[in-house]
Structure formats: structure tokens, C-alpha cells
Design a protein around this motif. Structure first.
Motif, PDB file in Angstrom:
ATOM      1  N   LEU A 124       0.839  -0.891   0.554  1.00 53.78           N
ATOM      2  CA  LEU A 124       0.244  -0.271  -0.332  1.00 53.78           C
ATOM      3  C   LEU A 124       1.602   1.494   0.014  1.00 53.78           C
ATOM      4  O   LEU A 124      -0.066   1.688  -0.857  1.00 53.78           O
ATOM      5  N   LEU A 125       1.837   1.256   0.728  1.00 51.96           N
ATOM      6  CA  LEU A 125       2.614   2.021   0.805  1.00 51.96           C
ATOM      7  C   LEU A 125       3.324   2.381  -0.378  1.00 51.96           C
ATOM      8  O   LEU A 125       4.016   3.580  -0.936  1.00 51.96           O
ATOM      9  N   ASN A 126       3.950   1.629  -0.839  1.00 47.90           N
ATOM     10  CA  ASN A 126       4.575   1.861  -2.436  1.00 47.90           C
ATOM     11  C   ASN A 126       3.332   1.869  -3.486  1.00 47.90           C
ATOM     12  O   ASN A 126       3.827   2.546  -4.955  1.00 47.90           O
ATOM     13  N   ARG A 127       1.993   2.288  -3.325  1.00 44.16           N
ATOM     14  CA  ARG A 127       1.108   2.138  -4.497  1.00 44.16           C
ATOM     15  C   ARG A 127       0.032   3.252  -3.663  1.00 44.16           C
ATOM     16  O   ARG A 127      -0.827   2.632  -3.943  1.00 44.16           O
ATOM     17  N   LEU A 128       0.682   4.109  -3.499  1.00 49.39           N
ATOM     18  CA  LEU A 128      -0.116   4.916  -2.625  1.00 49.39           C
ATOM     19  C   LEU A 128      -1.583   6.461  -3.668  1.00 49.39           C
ATOM     20  O   LEU A 128      -2.411   6.074  -3.614  1.00 49.39           O
ATOM     21  N   GLU A 129      -0.824   5.960  -4.781  1.00 47.04           N
ATOM     22  CA  GLU A 129      -1.258   6.788  -5.982  1.00 47.04           C
ATOM     23  C   GLU A 129      -2.748   6.113  -6.908  1.00 47.04           C
ATOM     24  O   GLU A 129      -3.257   6.883  -7.172  1.00 47.04           O
TER      25      GLU A 129
END
Length: 256
Positions: free
Chosen positions: A160-165
């Protein structure tokens, strides 16, 4: 000593007298320490933001009496051997206070309103002492997950942190970490203190705050960078999270 701790950025592992300790975002951690040997572990490259409030056993006893009106409950009621601890999920009121604490500490040291700061700290202590001595709230104690479940949830968090956008759907995320989507929803909230959606929203706003703080992005650029398509909705969510509009925050940074 009595310690009330919050980790704001990432979770922290450690040991106190060989008792494993884990601090998680979204939870308060209460510790009762005698003479003890302790250490903490931090993941390389991860930013750590930790609030740790320490008071003596005598002060803690006074707080207990102020909260519940009796002197029968105090530090010795909760300390087991040389160390004991417990955790509680943070509620909306508590998160609001901590957000205000975050904002007050952005200022230069000589500009901090120490009286206001003390009021935030006392309110956090009051909330957690009330939880501790109220039997009806015992259900809020953190339940235990297996190490395998915690590893999967940690992996989910990293994704999730790596794909926030552009985050994965709950079903997609559950498939990636090999966990049933119903269990993922329940366990994620138990482990991190918020739903997957709440976590994504919070982390988007935290990242946007960092972008604005760097001074290289305006409000629109920061909003789009973290996945918001409506700047007005972004500003509203930002103000609700941090208590200040993003454009006003930029001006405060520029004024320093």
C-alpha cells in the motif's frame, strides 16, 4: 517509571527484560517499569517518529486518583515483576490530540506553547488511564495474531505504501498476500488500528504533508502526486487530518 508511547511513522520492535515489545501506529502502548534492561530495533532506511511520555509511580498514582476519584488503584496495581505492558487502539479523539501535538512541534523550539503542549500530554494520559482502570473497556486490549499473519499484514502495508497513488483493491491485495479478504479486513484493522481505506487515506495525507514541507510542490501537485483527483476534496481531508489547510501550511513554512 510509567511510560505512554505512540509510534507515528512505522512500528518498532524491542525487548524489556526479555519481554517482547511491539509499538504500532494507531495504538497507544502503556508500560510499567522497575529496574529493567531494554533495547529497541529500527528498520534501516525507515523514518521513526516516536512520542514517549514518562512519569514517576507517585505521579501516576496521583493521575489515577484524579481520573477515578480513588487512591486504591495505582502503579503497583499494574506492574507485574519488573515490567508489564498493554496496548489500546487509538480512537478519533486521541488521534486528533496527537495531530495537534504534531503540528505544535513543527514550530521552532522557542515558539512552542509549552502550556498547550502540556495540556495535550495530560489529556492523552487521562484517556489511557481511564481505559486502564475501566473494566468495561477490557475488550479493547489488543488481541494476538500469529507471526505468519503479522508478516502478511506487514507485506500488505508495504504494498500500500508503494502504491499510494493507485492502490490495489482489497480483493487484489488479499490475493497478493495469500490471505482471505474478510480476514484481511478484520486483521488489518486489529493490527494497525484502522481499516485499509483509512490507512491509505492517512498515508496519502502524510506523504502530501511531506511534499508541501519540502517546498518544491504546490497544493495541486501534492494532491495529484498522492492520488487525489479533486483538489477541493484533498484540502478538506488535509484540514481534517492536520487541523490546517494546505495553502496555509505552505505560507507558514515560507514565513520561517
Amino acid at each position: 517509571m510509567f511510560e505512554l508511547s505512540y509510534t507515528r511513522k512505522n512500528y518498532i520492535y524491542g525487548e524489556v527484560n526479555r519481554v517482547p515489545v511491539e509499538l504500532r501506529p494507531g495504538y497507544s502502548s502503556l508500560g510499567f517499569l522497575g529496574e529493567a534492561c531494554a533495547h529497541s530495533e529500527y528498520n534501516s532506511g525507515e523514518e521513526v517518529q516516536l512520542y514517549s511520555i514518562w512519569v514517576s509511580p507517585y505521579t501516576f498514582d496521583d493521575f489515577c486518583e484524579a481520573v477515578c476519584g480513588t487512591s486504591n488503584i495505582g502503579f503497583r496495581s499494574f506492574q507485574k515483576n519488573t515490567y508489564s505492558c498493554c496496548s489500546f487502539k487509538s480512537d478519533a479523539r486521541e488521534e486528533s490530540i496527537i495531530n495537534k501535538l504534531d503540528l505544535s512541534l513543527i514550530k521552532e523550539t522557542n515558539q512552542i506553547n509549552r502550556l498547550l503542549l502540556e495540556s495535550y500530554i495530560l489529556e492523552l494520559l487521562s484517556i489511557n488511564i481511564e481505559r486502564l482502570i475501566c473494566k468495561d473497556n477490557s475488550k479493547e486490549y489488543v488481541g494476538r495474531l500469529s507471526r505468519a499473519d503479522m508478516d502478511r499484514l506487514t507485506y500488505a502495508r508495504e504494498i500500500l505504501l508503494n502504491r499510494l497513488e493507485s492502490p490495489p483493491t482489497l480483493l487484489e491485495l488479499s490475493r497478493i498476500i495469500h490471505m482471505n479478504d474478510c480476514k484481511l479486513k478484520r486483521s488489518f484493522k486489529q493490527y494497525f488500528g484502522k481499516t485499509v481505506y483509512e490507512f491509505i487515506r492517512e498515508q496519502r495525507l502524510e506523504k502530501a504533508f511531506a511534499l508541501l514541507e519540502q517546498g518544491e510542490h504546490n497544493v495541486s501537485e501534492s494532491a495529484f502526486a498522492v492520488g487525489y483527483t479533486n483538489v477541493s476534496h484533498f484540502s478538506e481531508a488535509f484540514q481534517k487530518r492536520f487541523g490546517i489547510l494546505p495553502r496555509v501550511l505552505i505560507r507558514s513554512f515560507d514565513a520561517k
